[in-house]
Design a protein around this motif. Structure first.
Motif, PDB file in Angstrom:
ATOM      1  N   ILE A 142     -34.035 -57.131 -46.372  1.00 46.38           N
ATOM      2  CA  ILE A 142     -33.180 -59.520 -46.412  1.00 46.38           C
ATOM      3  C   ILE A 142     -33.421 -59.501 -44.936  1.00 46.38           C
ATOM      4  N   ASP A 143     -34.805 -60.685 -45.028  1.00 48.57           N
ATOM      5  CA  ASP A 143     -35.373 -61.366 -43.727  1.00 48.57           C
ATOM      6  C   ASP A 143     -34.290 -61.702 -43.222  1.00 48.57           C
ATOM      7  N   THR A 144     -34.094 -61.532 -41.903  1.00 48.78           N
ATOM      8  CA  THR A 144     -32.572 -61.659 -40.571  1.00 48.78           C
ATOM      9  C   THR A 144     -32.998 -62.684 -39.445  1.00 48.78           C
ATOM     10  N   VAL A 145     -32.427 -63.681 -39.217  1.00 46.39           N
ATOM     11  CA  VAL A 145     -33.167 -65.022 -38.564  1.00 46.39           C
ATOM     12  C   VAL A 145     -31.982 -64.315 -37.436  1.00 46.39           C
ATOM     13  N   CYS A 146     -32.288 -63.922 -36.319  1.00 43.22           N
ATOM     14  CA  CYS A 146     -31.489 -62.959 -35.142  1.00 43.22           C
ATOM     15  C   CYS A 146     -30.878 -64.007 -34.419  1.00 43.22           C
ATOM     16  N   GLU A 147     -29.619 -64.761 -35.063  1.00 44.31           N
ATOM     17  CA  GLU A 147     -29.562 -66.279 -33.828  1.00 44.31           C
ATOM     18  C   GLU A 147     -27.715 -66.562 -33.784  1.00 44.31           C
ATOM     19  N   PHE A 148     -27.261 -67.118 -32.913  1.00 45.87           N
ATOM     20  CA  PHE A 148     -26.149 -68.046 -33.121  1.00 45.87           C
ATOM     21  C   PHE A 148     -26.264 -68.992 -33.985  1.00 45.87           C
ATOM     22  N   LEU A 149     -25.083 -69.204 -34.755  1.00 49.57           N
ATOM     23  CA  LEU A 149     -25.515 -70.447 -35.881  1.00 49.57           C
ATOM     24  C   LEU A 149     -24.644 -71.207 -35.199  1.00 49.57           C
ATOM     25  N   GLY A 150     -25.496 -72.918 -34.785  1.00 51.86           N
ATOM     26  CA  GLY A 150     -24.651 -74.361 -34.347  1.00 51.86           C
ATOM     27  C   GLY A 150     -25.960 -74.912 -35.407  1.00 51.86           C
ATOM     28  N   GLU A 151     -25.570 -76.324 -34.872  1.00 48.43           N
ATOM     29  CA  GLU A 151     -25.988 -77.642 -35.603  1.00 48.43           C
ATOM     30  C   GLU A 151     -28.025 -77.837 -35.231  1.00 48.43           C
ATOM     31  N   ALA A 152     -28.109 -76.965 -33.692  1.00 48.08           N
ATOM     32  CA  ALA A 152     -29.373 -77.394 -34.272  1.00 48.08           C
ATOM     33  C   ALA A 152     -30.131 -76.227 -34.211  1.00 48.08           C
ATOM     34  N   THR A 153     -29.258 -74.313 -34.292  1.00 46.60           N
ATOM     35  CA  THR A 153     -29.959 -73.097 -34.794  1.00 46.60           C
ATOM     36  C   THR A 153     -30.476 -73.892 -36.707  1.00 46.60           C
ATOM     37  N   GLY A 154     -28.979 -73.971 -36.913  1.00 46.66           N
ATOM     38  CA  GLY A 154     -29.475 -74.156 -38.688  1.00 46.66           C
ATOM     39  C   GLY A 154     -30.149 -75.983 -38.689  1.00 46.66           C
ATOM     40  N   THR A 155     -30.721 -76.722 -37.738  1.00 40.78           N
ATOM     41  CA  THR A 155     -31.213 -77.887 -38.376  1.00 40.78           C
ATOM     42  C   THR A 155     -33.125 -76.269 -38.502  1.00 40.78           C
ATOM     43  N   ALA A 156     -33.498 -76.137 -37.071  1.00 42.67           N
ATOM     44  CA  ALA A 156     -34.520 -75.479 -37.142  1.00 42.67           C
ATOM     45  C   ALA A 156     -34.470 -74.268 -38.140  1.00 42.67           C
TER      46      ALA A 156
END
Length: 409
Positions: A142-156
């Motif tokens: 499962i390809d996984t991005v290790c980040e907290f989601l916010g608008e900036a992360t979602g956009t990136a």
């Protein structure tokens, strides 16, 4: 007096929903060499916004302090994995997902859900802030991005991977301090004709069934459908359907779409909103009285444990969930009333519960010590755990659940 501000509308939070006193973070399990050190306790003082009605716990702890290294692995619950598979089957059929589709899950944990998307050959991506858990998911493919989601992360993420046909957010919406930014992150991930599904414990069930152990520091918000709609509207999302689920003592699964492409809300949306109005959840006054209910539930548990001790009966726990730590700390339960607890998670075995310092052992300890009573702390998994503990009938053990009502069976 300086009051905390509402995370949705910014109003002063002057109204109390319930105050559970002070408690350590519920997932801050201790090693043996930490037992003689101090622990930090934070308030569990839940407020209700008199303007927008969002029930919320101020962010006494930042999300980064709680979720960057996490102790909860979803795959240890067989029933939760099965619940995720049923959801994936339903979503694929309902939305007509194919191998050309793209599914993103936020707070994807150890891949418990996306593994079912993987098995269907559908492109998938997890977003998970806890590095230790993200590594487990990657090992499952499962390809996984290790980040907290916010608008900036979602956009990136959308710019790198493309926008999703389906964005899944199960039992995470309540876990974010900036819930509006999180909702905007969901929208940033989504195709203009896509769908977002969110699962949340339902505030109505929490109140009606005395489920106060679901209050802990990582649960920043306690949501009705009414307040969920208001949060999603800030991100341009409209709830078009809702399902009432039995998980976590009673949850909602909302289906939302961007405002520009949203269909008319289903009759189920009107039904749940009507139920909330009938219970008074469209007013501040309708949320009153929960503190007395909580005190009664706590007293039931303490009275049972004291009576068992006086009779010379041994009581052990099953599970080491966050909700159990709220319950035990609020009730003042220590090893004199609960000898130990067991947990299937090897991550927790050999550690101690925060605040109460009750030891966590492997499940095999039950057969070795043969307690008279076994207190099921993750009571929402009662049926699954009761089946796992069938063997304890050999020595006449009785099972106990503390909530919604204390029951011995």
């Amino acid at each position: 007096m300086n009051f905390p501000k509402c995370r949705l509308c910014g109003s002063d939070l002057t109204q109390t929903f319930v105050d559970l006193g002070m408690s350590p973070p519920c997932e801050s399990y201790l090693e043996a060499d930490q037992l003689d050190r101090g622990e930090v306790f934070y308030p569990l003082h839940v407020r209700i916004c008199s303007t927008c009605l969002l029930v919320q716990l101020p962010a006494y702890l930042a999300g980064e302090e709680i979720f960057s290294h996490y102790a909860y692995f979803s795959s240890y619950s067989d029933s939760w994995v099965a619940h995720a598979k049923r959801y994936v089957d339903q979503a694929v059929a309902r939305l007509g997902l194919t191998e050309e589709s793209f599914v993103v899950e936020v707070a994807s944990n150890d891949g418990y859900l996306l593994q079912h998307v993987r098995d269907r050959g559908i492109r998938r991506l997890g977003i998970e802030p806890a590095a230790n858990i993200a590594d487990v998911a990657r090992a499952k493919g499962i390809d996984t991005v290790c980040e907290f989601l916010g608008e900036a992360t979602g956009t990136a993420v959308a710019a790198e991977h493309g926008k999703a046909d389906l964005v899944v957010a199960n039992n995470v919406f309540a876990h974010v301090p900036d819930i509006v930014d999180f909702a905007r992150g969901l929208r940033a991930l989504l195709e203009d004709d896509g769908t977002v599904t969110i699962e949340i414990p339902h505030l109505l069930r929490l109140i009606e069934d005395r489920l106060y152990d679901t209050i802990y520091h990582e649960h920043y918000s306690y949501l009705s459908l009414l307040t969920t709609q208001r949060v999603l509207a800030e991100a341009g999302l409209v709830v078009v359907d809702v399902e009432e689920l039995t998980t976590h003592g009673g949850s909602l699964r909302t289906w939302s779409m961007p405002a520009e492409t949203a269909t008319e809300p289903s009759e189920r949306v009107a039904k749940v909103l009507g139920d909330e109005r009938a219970a008074g959840l469209d007013t501040v006054k309708g949320h009153a009285g929960f503190a007395k209910v909580v005190s009664a539930a706590r007293d039931d548990l303490v009275e049972f444990l004291i009576a068992a001790r006086r009779k010379g009966k041994a009581v052990a726990g099953y599970g080491a969930p966050g909700k159990g730590n709220t319950l035990l700390n609020h009730a003042g339960v220590r090893e004199d009333l609960l000898d130990y607890t067991v947990d299937r998670s090897t991550f927790k075995q050999g550690m101690f519960l925060p605040g109460t310092h009750i030891p966590i052992h492997p499940p095999e300890t039950l057969a070795a010590t043969r307690p008279d009573y076994i207190l099921i702390l993750p009571w929402n998994l009662r049926e699954e755990i009761a089946a796992q503990l069938e063997y304890t009938r050999q020595w006449g053990a009785q099972l106990v659940v503390p909530l919604p009502r204390l029951e011995i069976f």
